[in-house]
Design a protein around this motif. Structure first.
Motif, short mmCIF file in Angstrom:
data_model
loop_
_atom_site.label_atom_id
_atom_site.label_comp_id
_atom_site.label_asym_id
_atom_site.label_seq_id
_atom_site.Cartn_x
_atom_site.Cartn_y
_atom_site.Cartn_z
N PHE A 315 14.79 -29.26 -5.04
CA PHE A 315 16.10 -29.87 -4.84
C PHE A 315 15.96 -30.95 -3.77
O PHE A 315 15.75 -30.65 -2.59
CB PHE A 315 17.12 -28.82 -4.41
N GLU A 316 16.05 -32.20 -4.17
CA GLU A 316 15.94 -33.33 -3.25
C GLU A 316 17.34 -33.84 -2.92
O GLU A 316 17.99 -34.45 -3.77
CB GLU A 316 15.11 -34.45 -3.88
N PRO A 317 17.83 -33.60 -1.72
CA PRO A 317 19.20 -34.01 -1.38
C PRO A 317 19.51 -35.47 -1.65
O PRO A 317 20.59 -35.80 -2.15
CB PRO A 317 19.29 -33.69 0.12
N ASN A 318 18.56 -36.36 -1.36
CA ASN A 318 18.82 -37.79 -1.56
C ASN A 318 18.90 -38.18 -3.03
O ASN A 318 19.37 -39.27 -3.37
CB ASN A 318 17.74 -38.62 -0.88
N GLU A 319 18.45 -37.29 -3.90
CA GLU A 319 18.48 -37.56 -5.34
C GLU A 319 19.54 -36.73 -6.07
O GLU A 319 19.88 -37.03 -7.21
CB GLU A 319 17.11 -37.28 -5.96
N LYS A 320 20.04 -35.69 -5.42
CA LYS A 320 20.97 -34.77 -6.08
C LYS A 320 22.39 -34.81 -5.52
O LYS A 320 23.32 -34.37 -6.17
CB LYS A 320 20.44 -33.33 -5.98
N ILE A 321 22.56 -35.29 -4.29
CA ILE A 321 23.89 -35.31 -3.65
C ILE A 321 24.47 -36.71 -3.80
O ILE A 321 23.93 -37.69 -3.27
CB ILE A 321 23.80 -34.89 -2.18
N ILE A 322 25.58 -36.81 -4.52
CA ILE A 322 26.09 -38.13 -4.88
C ILE A 322 26.50 -38.95 -3.67
O ILE A 322 26.33 -40.18 -3.65
CB ILE A 322 27.27 -38.00 -5.88
#
Length: 537
Positions: A315-322
Motif C-alpha cells: 500500500f503506497e500512500p502517495n499512489e493510493k490516497i487521492i
C-alpha cells in the motif's frame, strides 16, 4: 483553485491486457485527465479505472474510454464473479475539490446523453443523477444482470434514460451516476467462499432480505474465493465511509470470522481512498490502544498495519490516497526558503516580507519551542507520571505551530493585494471609487492575517504555561525563549494591525477588531510574565 472531479468507470474486462491498456491509453491521452489507478481482477474479469480532472476533461475522458470499450469488449463472451450488465458497467462521477454533487450529477447526465447518441447504447442514471427514486440504487438497476437484460428492457418501467430500449448483445447497458466517494474494500478470509459470504450477509445493509437486514449501514458486500490469492474475501463497497468506516467493517468482519473459527489475513483497498478514511482508522486504533501519535505519516503507517493493507500488495500512500495524488505543493515560497535566505530576504531593499511575516515566524518559533520542551519530557522514564499531562500539552502546541507557518506567506500576499489597489489608476470618479474599494479590501486582508496570527498564538498560552510548570527542568531556557518569542510575535502582529487600521474607513469594523486585538496583546504580555515568573528559580 481548480475544480476536481473523480471518475471511476468499471469495465467488464480483467484478463485481456491489450484491451485493459487500450482503455487506459484513451483516458491518459485525453487532455486534462490524470489516470490515478488501474485495478484488474482475473476472477472478477473486471477492471476499475480511477482518473481525475476538471469537469469538461473528465467528461471527455469517460467518453473516450467508452468508445474504446465499444470497439474491444464483447459481452457475449464475458464470464466473471462480479455482478455486471454491460461492457462499461458503471461510470460514476464523484466531487473531489471545489465542486459539488449537483455538478457531478449534471456531468453524469451529459455523459449518458452523449454516449447513448454516439455509441447507440442504453444508459441508465443512478444515485444522485437518477431521475426516478426506484433507480437510485445500482443493484436495482443491475438486477438480473446481463443475462436478464433483454427481458428487462421490454418492461416500460425499465426504459433507459438515454439510448435505445433494446438489447445490444455485444454491449449490454451502462449505469452513469453521481455519488459520494465509494470505497471498495476487500477483507481476506482464510476459509471458504461460503464462509466469506455468510459473513457478508450478516454485515451488509441488505442482509439476507427485508426480514433479515444486516448490521452495517451503507455497506454492500458479498463473499467469494479469489484463485490468484488462494483466499476467500468479503468484498465490500462502502457507499458512505462516514456512516460505516473501513476500520468498523474490518473489526466486525474479524468478530464474525472468529465466531466461525476462520482467520482474517489483512485486507486490500481497491482503487483510491480519501485521506480522511485512513486517518479515521488511525484515530480509532490510537484510542483503542491508548497510543500517542501526532504525525500524519505515522498515523497512516499505523492504519496500514492494523488493517493489514500490505497483505496483497504494498500500500503506497502517495499512489493510493487521492488527497496526496491531486495535491499541489503549498504556495509558501517564504516558509520554504532556507533560514539564511529568509533572513537575507527580510533584510533586502523591499517592504515585503516585513514585520508581519517576521511576527508569524517568531510566534511559530515560540510555540515550537514549547512543543519541543513537552516532547523532551514525554516518554522519559523519570517523568512517566506526567505522561497524560504531556500528551495534552504536546498536541495543541504541535498543531498551532503548523497552523502558524502559512501565516508567513499570507502576510506578504495580503500586503501585495493592497499594493495592487494603490497602483490602480485614479483619474475618473469611477477609477477613484474602484481604487479606493480595492485598497480598502486590501487593507482589511492585510489586517485579517496578523489578526489570525494573534488568535493562533493566543490559543497556545495555556499549553505553554503547563510546559513551563511541568516540563523537563533541563529545558528551562527553551521555554523562556519560547514565551518571549511568542509574546513578541503576537505584539508584532498587533503593530501590523494598528498601522494598517489607520486608513480604514469602516468605523464599526475598526472598533471591533481593535478591541479584540488590544485584549490579545495585553494577555500575551501577562502570560509571558507568568511563565517567566514560574521559571525564576
Amino acid at each position: 483553485m481548480k475544480k476536481i472531479i473523480e471518475c471511476v468507470p468499471n469495465f467488464s474486462e480483467g484478463r485481456n491486457q491489450d484491451v485493459i491498456n487500450a482503455i487506459a491509453r484513451a483516458i491518459k491521452e485525453t487532455s486534462g485527465c490524470q489516470l490515478l489507478d488501474i485495478d484488474s481482477g482475473v476472477s472478477t474479469n473486471r477492471t476499475v479505472y480511477t482518473f481525475v480532472g476538471e469537469p469538461d476533461s473528465v467528461l471527455k475522458g469517460a467518453l473516450a474510454a467508452a468508445r474504446t470499450a465499444r470497439k474491444h469488449i464483447d459481452m457475449r463472451k464475458h464470464k466473471g464473479e462480479h455482478p455486471r450488465f454491460g461492457a462499461m458497467d458503471v461510470c460514476p462521477f464523484i466531487p473531489v475539490a471545489n465542486t459539488d454533487m449537483e455538478e457531478c450529477a449534471d456531468i453524469a447526465r451529459k455523459f449518458g446523453k452523449k454516449a447513448a447518441e454516439e455509441l447507440q447504447i442504453p444508459v441508465f442514471l443512478y444515485e444522485e443523477a437518477a431521475e426516478y427514486d426506484y433507480r437510485r440504487k445500482l443493484p436495482d438497476i443491475r438486477y438480473g444482470e446481463y443475462e436478464g437484460l433483454a427481458q428487462k428492457l421490454k418492461d416500460p418501467k425499465w426504459k433507459p434514460d438515454f439510448g435505445p430500449a433494446e438489447f445490444i448483445p455485444e454491449w449490454g447497458a451502462t449505469a452513469a451516476g453521481a455519488r459520494m466517494f465509494l470505497i471498495a474494500f476487500n477483507i481476506n478470509i482464510l476459509g471458504t467462499s461460503n464462509q466469506a459470504h455468510r459473513i457478508a450477509l450478516n454485515l451488509r445493509e441488505a442482509g439476507r432480505g427485508e426480514d433479515q437486514p444486516g448490521r452495517l449501514k451503507e455497506v454492500k458486500a458479498i463473499g467469494w474465493f479469489v484463485d490468484e490469492y488462494n483466499m476467500a474475501q468479503v468484498t465490500a463497497n462502502l457507499s458512505n465511509y462516514r456512516v460505516t468506516s473501513i476500520h468498523h467493517l474490518f473489526e466486525e468482519v474479524k468478530k464474525e470470522a472468529a465466531a466461525l473459527n476462520v482467520g482474517v489475513a489483512g485486507s486490500e483497498l481497491v482503487g483510491i481512498v480519501p485521506l480522511e478514511a485512513i486517518l479515521m482508522a488511525a484515530d480509532f486504533y490510537i484510542k483503542k490502544d491508548n497510543l500517542f501519535i501526532l504525525d500524519e505519516d505515522q498515523k497512516i503507517r499505523l492504519a496500514i498495519d492494523r488493517l493489514g493493507l500490505n497483505s496483497i500488495a504494498t500500500f503506497e500512500p502517495n499512489e493510493k490516497i487521492i488527497d496526496y495524488i491531486v495535491s499541489e505543493p503549498p504556495d509558501e515560497p517564504l516558509a520554504q526558503m532556507s533560514l539564511r535566505d529568509f533572513i537575507l530576504e527580510v533584510g533586502s531593499r523591499s517592504s515585503a516580507p516585513g514585520g508581519g511575516s517576521v511576527s508569524a515566524v517568531l510566534a511559530a518559533m515560540g510555540t515550537g519551542l514549547g512543543a519541543m520542551v513537552a516532547k523532551l519530557t514525554w516518554g522519559v522514564r523519570k517523568y512517566e507520571a506526567l505522561d497524560a499531562k504531556m500528551r495534552k500539552i504536546i498536541q495543541p502546541l504541535h498543531e498551532i505551530t503548523r497552523a502558524l507557518i502559512p501565516m508567513i506567506d499570507e502576510d506578504t500576499r495580503a500586503f501585495n493585494e493592497y499594493m495592487e489597489g494603490l497602483q490602480m489608476p485614479g483619474n475618473t470618479d469611477k477609477e477613484k471609487k474602484d481604487r479606493l474599494e480595492k485598497m480598502q479590501k486590501g487593507l482589511k486582508t492585510a489586517i485579517s492575517v496578523p489578526f489570525k496570527t494573534m488568535k493562533l498564538g493566543d490559543s497556545a498560552w495555556d499549553a505553554m504555561c503547563d510546559a513551563a510548570r511541568y516540563g523537563n527542568p533541563a529545558s528551562k531556557s527553551d521555554i523562556q525563549v519560547g514565551a518571549r518569542a511568542l509574546e513578541t510575535g503576537i505584539w508584532g502582529a498587533y503593530q501590523n494591525i494598528l498601522i494598517n487600521m489607520k486608513d480604514i474607513k469602516d468605523q464599526d469594523y475598526k472598533a471591533g477588531i481593535l478591541e479584540q486585538a488590544e485584549s490579545l496583546a495585553k494577555r500575551a504580555g501577562e502570560k509571558c510574565t507568568e511563565i517567566l515568573e514560574l521559571l525564576k528559580n
